[in-house]
Design an enzyme around this catalytic site. Structure first.
Site, PDB file in Angstrom:
ATOM      1  N   ARG A   1       0.641  -0.903  -0.176  1.00 21.52           N
ATOM      2  CA  ARG A   1       0.147  -0.042   0.481  1.00 21.52           C
ATOM      3  C   ARG A   1       1.552   1.378   0.091  1.00 21.52           C
ATOM      4  O   ARG A   1       0.307   2.061  -0.403  1.00 21.52           O
ATOM      5  CB  ARG A   1      -0.979   0.030   1.165  1.00 21.52           C
ATOM      6  CG  ARG A   1      -1.748   1.189   0.947  1.00 21.52           C
ATOM      7  CD  ARG A   1      -2.621   1.243   2.667  1.00 21.52           C
ATOM      8  NE  ARG A   1      -3.642   0.158   3.033  1.00 21.52           N
ATOM      9  CZ  ARG A   1      -3.552  -0.756   3.449  1.00 21.52           C
ATOM     10  NH1 ARG A   1      -3.471  -0.527   4.784  1.00 21.52           N
ATOM     11  NH2 ARG A   1      -5.020  -2.087   3.287  1.00 21.52           N
ATOM     12  N   TYR A   2       1.877   1.312   0.491  1.00 20.80           N
ATOM     13  CA  TYR A   2       2.928   2.058   1.017  1.00 20.80           C
ATOM     14  C   TYR A   2       4.066   1.954   0.133  1.00 20.80           C
ATOM     15  O   TYR A   2       4.550   0.790  -0.097  1.00 20.80           O
ATOM     16  CB  TYR A   2       2.894   2.608   1.804  1.00 20.80           C
ATOM     17  CG  TYR A   2       2.050   3.038   3.699  1.00 20.80           C
ATOM     18  CD1 TYR A   2       1.330   4.897   3.455  1.00 20.80           C
ATOM     19  CD2 TYR A   2       1.904   2.000   4.627  1.00 20.80           C
ATOM     20  CE1 TYR A   2       0.214   4.663   4.345  1.00 20.80           C
ATOM     21  CE2 TYR A   2       0.828   2.167   4.957  1.00 20.80           C
ATOM     22  CZ  TYR A   2      -0.069   3.264   4.975  1.00 20.80           C
ATOM     23  OH  TYR A   2      -1.117   3.659   5.760  1.00 20.80           O
TER      24      TYR A   2
ATOM     25  N   ARG B   1       7.227  -0.165   2.284  1.00 19.25           N
ATOM     26  CA  ARG B   1       7.157  -1.237   3.017  1.00 19.25           C
ATOM     27  C   ARG B   1       5.938  -2.127   2.764  1.00 19.25           C
ATOM     28  O   ARG B   1       4.824  -1.591   2.209  1.00 19.25           O
ATOM     29  CB  ARG B   1       6.800  -1.079   4.661  1.00 19.25           C
ATOM     30  CG  ARG B   1       5.612   0.466   4.890  1.00 19.25           C
ATOM     31  CD  ARG B   1       6.445   1.137   5.975  1.00 19.25           C
ATOM     32  NE  ARG B   1       4.777   1.728   5.981  1.00 19.25           N
ATOM     33  CZ  ARG B   1       4.236   3.369   5.904  1.00 19.25           C
ATOM     34  NH1 ARG B   1       4.995   3.795   5.292  1.00 19.25           N
ATOM     35  NH2 ARG B   1       3.628   3.473   6.741  1.00 19.25           N
TER      36      ARG B   1
ATOM     37  N   CYS C   1      -3.874 -18.155  13.802  1.00 23.70           N
ATOM     38  CA  CYS C   1      -3.720 -17.453  15.027  1.00 23.70           C
ATOM     39  C   CYS C   1      -3.713 -18.245  16.182  1.00 23.70           C
ATOM     40  O   CYS C   1      -4.542 -19.393  15.339  1.00 23.70           O
ATOM     41  CB  CYS C   1      -4.832 -16.631  14.736  1.00 23.70           C
ATOM     42  SG  CYS C   1      -4.207 -15.113  13.925  1.00 23.70           S
TER      43      CYS C   1
ATOM     44  N   CYS D   1      -9.981 -13.309  17.806  1.00 28.37           N
ATOM     45  CA  CYS D   1     -10.481 -12.385  18.378  1.00 28.37           C
ATOM     46  C   CYS D   1     -11.756 -12.342  17.942  1.00 28.37           C
ATOM     47  O   CYS D   1     -11.955 -11.739  16.693  1.00 28.37           O
ATOM     48  CB  CYS D   1      -9.640 -10.951  18.489  1.00 28.37           C
ATOM     49  SG  CYS D   1      -7.487 -11.367  18.616  1.00 28.37           S
TER      50      CYS D   1
ATOM     51  N   CYS E   1     -11.424  -9.342  15.657  1.00 27.24           N
ATOM     52  CA  CYS E   1     -10.213  -9.433  14.772  1.00 27.24           C
ATOM     53  C   CYS E   1     -11.205  -8.432  13.144  1.00 27.24           C
ATOM     54  O   CYS E   1     -11.999  -8.795  12.516  1.00 27.24           O
ATOM     55  CB  CYS E   1      -9.956 -10.694  14.003  1.00 27.24           C
ATOM     56  SG  CYS E   1      -9.137 -10.317  13.053  1.00 27.24           S
TER      57      CYS E   1
ATOM     58  N   ARG F   1      -9.642  -8.878  10.208  1.00 30.27           N
ATOM     59  CA  ARG F   1      -9.164  -9.713   8.989  1.00 30.27           C
ATOM     60  C   ARG F   1     -10.194 -11.158   9.227  1.00 30.27           C
ATOM     61  O   ARG F   1      -9.754 -12.399   8.831  1.00 30.27           O
ATOM     62  CB  ARG F   1      -7.451  -9.887   9.181  1.00 30.27           C
ATOM     63  CG  ARG F   1      -6.840  -8.920   8.420  1.00 30.27           C
ATOM     64  CD  ARG F   1      -5.539  -9.479   7.998  1.00 30.27           C
ATOM     65  NE  ARG F   1      -5.027  -8.020   7.167  1.00 30.27           N
ATOM     66  CZ  ARG F   1      -4.092  -8.082   7.757  1.00 30.27           C
ATOM     67  NH1 ARG F   1      -3.431  -8.285   8.485  1.00 30.27           N
ATOM     68  NH2 ARG F   1      -3.031  -6.732   7.223  1.00 30.27           N
TER      69      ARG F   1
ATOM     70  N   ASP G   1     -12.005  -1.322  13.657  1.00 29.29           N
ATOM     71  CA  ASP G   1     -11.973  -1.381  12.157  1.00 29.29           C
ATOM     72  C   ASP G   1     -13.502  -1.916  11.650  1.00 29.29           C
ATOM     73  O   ASP G   1     -14.673  -2.484  12.774  1.00 29.29           O
ATOM     74  CB  ASP G   1     -11.468  -1.651  10.880  1.00 29.29           C
ATOM     75  CG  ASP G   1     -10.079  -1.306  11.435  1.00 29.29           C
ATOM     76  OD1 ASP G   1     -10.167  -0.582  10.996  1.00 29.29           O
ATOM     77  OD2 ASP G   1      -9.401  -2.504  11.343  1.00 29.29           O
TER      78      ASP G   1
ATOM     79  N   ASP H   1      -7.719   3.319  10.725  1.00 26.88           N
ATOM     80  CA  ASP H   1      -7.412   2.274   8.654  1.00 26.88           C
ATOM     81  C   ASP H   1      -8.341   2.902   7.817  1.00 26.88           C
ATOM     82  O   ASP H   1      -9.393   1.902   8.107  1.00 26.88           O
ATOM     83  CB  ASP H   1      -6.820   0.637   9.486  1.00 26.88           C
ATOM     84  CG  ASP H   1      -6.221   0.508   8.057  1.00 26.88           C
ATOM     85  OD1 ASP H   1      -5.813   0.940   7.034  1.00 26.88           O
ATOM     86  OD2 ASP H   1      -5.568   0.374   8.845  1.00 26.88           O
TER      87      ASP H   1
ATOM     88  N   LYS I   1      -3.841   4.447   6.512  1.00 21.00           N
ATOM     89  CA  LYS I   1      -4.134   5.297   8.375  1.00 21.00           C
ATOM     90  C   LYS I   1      -3.622   5.992   8.333  1.00 21.00           C
ATOM     91  O   LYS I   1      -3.421   7.223   7.609  1.00 21.00           O
ATOM     92  CB  LYS I   1      -2.519   4.290   9.099  1.00 21.00           C
ATOM     93  CG  LYS I   1      -3.121   3.078   8.977  1.00 21.00           C
ATOM     94  CD  LYS I   1      -1.972   2.152  10.013  1.00 21.00           C
ATOM     95  CE  LYS I   1      -2.121   0.832  10.360  1.00 21.00           C
ATOM     96  NZ  LYS I   1      -1.444   0.066   8.844  1.00 21.00           N
TER      97      LYS I   1
HETATM   98  C1  LIG Z   1      -0.622  -0.985   8.376  1.00 22.64           C
HETATM   99  C2  LIG Z   1       0.031  -1.101   7.408  1.00 22.64           C
HETATM  100  C3  LIG Z   1       1.393  -0.805   7.214  1.00 22.64           C
HETATM  101  C4  LIG Z   1       2.204  -0.033   8.340  1.00 22.64           C
HETATM  102  O1  LIG Z   1       1.794   0.900   8.809  1.00 22.64           O
HETATM  103  P1  LIG Z   1       3.087   1.692   9.624  1.00 22.64           P
HETATM  104  O2  LIG Z   1       2.015   2.635   9.650  1.00 22.64           O
HETATM  105  O3  LIG Z   1       4.003   1.865   8.906  1.00 22.64           O
HETATM  106  O4  LIG Z   1       2.755   1.290  10.407  1.00 22.64           O
HETATM  107  C5  LIG Z   1       2.200  -1.236   6.108  1.00 22.64           C
HETATM  108  N1  LIG Z   1       1.008  -1.023   5.457  1.00 22.64           N
HETATM  109  C6  LIG Z   1      -0.171  -1.858   4.985  1.00 22.64           C
HETATM  110  C7  LIG Z   1      -1.030  -2.515   3.954  1.00 22.64           C
HETATM  111  C8  LIG Z   1      -0.975  -1.588   6.169  1.00 22.64           C
HETATM  112  O5  LIG Z   1      -2.281  -2.161   6.157  1.00 22.64           O
HETATM  113  S1  SF4 Z   2      -6.664  -9.350  15.690  1.00 24.26           S
HETATM  114 FE1  SF4 Z   2      -7.229 -11.127  14.387  1.00 24.26          FE
HETATM  115  S2  SF4 Z   2      -5.123 -11.545  13.167  1.00 24.26           S
HETATM  116 FE2  SF4 Z   2      -4.743 -10.464  14.645  1.00 24.26          FE
HETATM  117  S3  SF4 Z   2      -4.220 -11.991  16.612  1.00 24.26           S
HETATM  118 FE3  SF4 Z   2      -6.722 -11.777  16.934  1.00 24.26          FE
HETATM  119  S4  SF4 Z   2      -7.411 -12.988  15.381  1.00 24.26           S
HETATM  120 FE4  SF4 Z   2      -6.153 -13.416  14.431  1.00 24.26          FE
END
Ligand SMILES: *Cc1c(COP(=O)(O)O)cnc(C)c1O
Ligand code: SF4
Length: 337
Positions: A79-80, A83, A92, A96, A99, A101, A260, A297, A304
């Site tokens: 995305r960025y 990174r 996991c 959670c 979560c 995801r 989220d 996010d 973010k």
């Molecule tokens: C959250 C996230 C990051 C990390 O973001 P930081 O602000 O550097 O902690 C990097 N890539 C993606 C796709 C993310 O969702």
């Molecule tokens: S928030 Fe989602 S990805 Fe993170 S530990 Fe919990 S279940 Fe796993």
């Protein structure tokens, strides 16, 4: 969960319905840390399924933060510019209830070798990438041997500087952070940072603190991320306790995430205004080292964004009205304007 006394027995039909929608898993460490029979327990609230999860809202999304929009190859989110996120597993140790995801975690385990190779090839041919973030799922469910193998392959990519590991394992399964795991996380060339996901001071049991000490003593810098959750931590006192406990354990609070828009999580979600008021109440009251950044996010994969609260308004060019930590406004003239 019913056998463990964590959910009332008369809930079994509802729990089965929730189980058919969303995965359920809680480690022995978290079962021991939760107080059985207490519906308001902040640990039980995070892991024990709840009938309110069946209440899904129109604004809730299957891909709440738009991971799929920026996925050039399976398992990778870019995305960025500098990174990427590499999802080396979807499993996991706990699931959670909030979560973000939840629609994909727990699916089919480890990223297949072909996909991992394709992801590493993408990183290798994209020199703008300096940092690889391992997440999932939880990367530390993998064996130290597998983790060391991934680290060795990342080390060979010359433009990488940093590997960041996002994990819940040091609190939910602290015994996994043994000497072999700590050794697997250390590389000769890359800086390895670990970001702990934790939401309440009760998660920081003596065993969890010992696991964090093993990581910190090995020279691995520790950060944390938490999710703002009604019924778990959505008040200033609870978060002050959590952030102080983290700093005491050499973990720097990094992000406080606004909850989220995952399906069936509306009972956890506060308003943004509530989150800002909590952050404003913490500023000045606890050490600046304890304060994370409160972020959202954005849905749609836009990344973010800090949510404040804001402290300043420009009233005229170069003239600012700035509130101090107690809320008192002060005029400030910006000589650089
Ligand atoms: C959250 C996230 C990051 C990390 O973001 P930081 O602000 O550097 O902690 C990097 N890539 C993606 C796709 C993310 O969702
Ligand atoms: S928030 Fe989602 S990805 Fe993170 S530990 Fe919990 S279940 Fe796993």
């Amino acid at each position: 969960m019913i056998e463990a006394g964590l959910a009332p027995g008369d809930d079994s039909a509802v729990l089965e319905e929730v189980a058919s929608e969303f995965r359920i898993r809680m480690t022995p460490a978290m079962q021991a840390a939760a107080r059985p029979g207490t519906a308001a327990d902040p640990i039980a609230a995070q892991f024990v399924p709840d009938a309110r999860e069946l209440d899904t809202r129109p604004e809730e999304l299957l891909d709440p933060i738009g991971d799929d929009i920026h996925s050039p190859v399976p398992g990778l989110t870019h995305r960025y510019p500098d990174r990427v996120i590499l999802h080396i597993t979807k499993t996991c140790e706990v699931y959670c209830r909030f979560c973000f995801r939840r629609e994909v975690v727990g699916e089919d385990g480890t990223l297949p070798e072909d996909d991992l190779t394709a992801a590493l090839d993408y990183i290798a041919r994209t020199p703008a990438i300096h940092e690889v973030i391992l997440t999932g799922g939880d990367p530390l469910v993998l064996s130290p041997r597998r983790i060391a193998a991934v680290m060795a392959r990342l080390t060979k990519i010359p433009h990488l500087d940093v590997v960041r590991i996002h994990t819940r394992i040091p609190v939910v399964a602290p015994d996994r952070i043994d000497a072999a795991m700590v050794a697997a996380l250390r590389t000769e060339r890359l800086a390895v940072w670990l970001v702990l996901h934790t939401n309440h001071a009760n998660e920081l049991t003596p065993d969890a603190c010992a696991a964090l000490a093993r990581l910190a003593d090995a020279g691995i810098p520790l950060l944390s991320q938490s999710v703002l959750l009604r019924g778990v931590n959505a008040d200033a006192d609870t978060l002050a306790d959590l952030f102080r406990a983290l700093i005491r354990n050499r973990v720097k609070p990094y992000y406080l995430h606004h909850c989220d828009l995952a399906r069936g999580t509306s009972h956890f979600r506060t308003s943004i205004a509530e989150g800002q008021a909590i952050m404003a109440a913490l500023r000045g009251r606890i050490s600046g080292t304890c304060l994370p950044q409160y972020v959202l996010d954005l849905p749609g994969g836009h990344g973010k964004v800090p949510l404040g609260p804001g402290y300043l308004d420009e009233t005229a060019p170069g003239r600012w009205l700035i509130r101090d930590w107690q809320g008192t406004p002060h005029e400030y003239r910006d000589p650089g304007a």
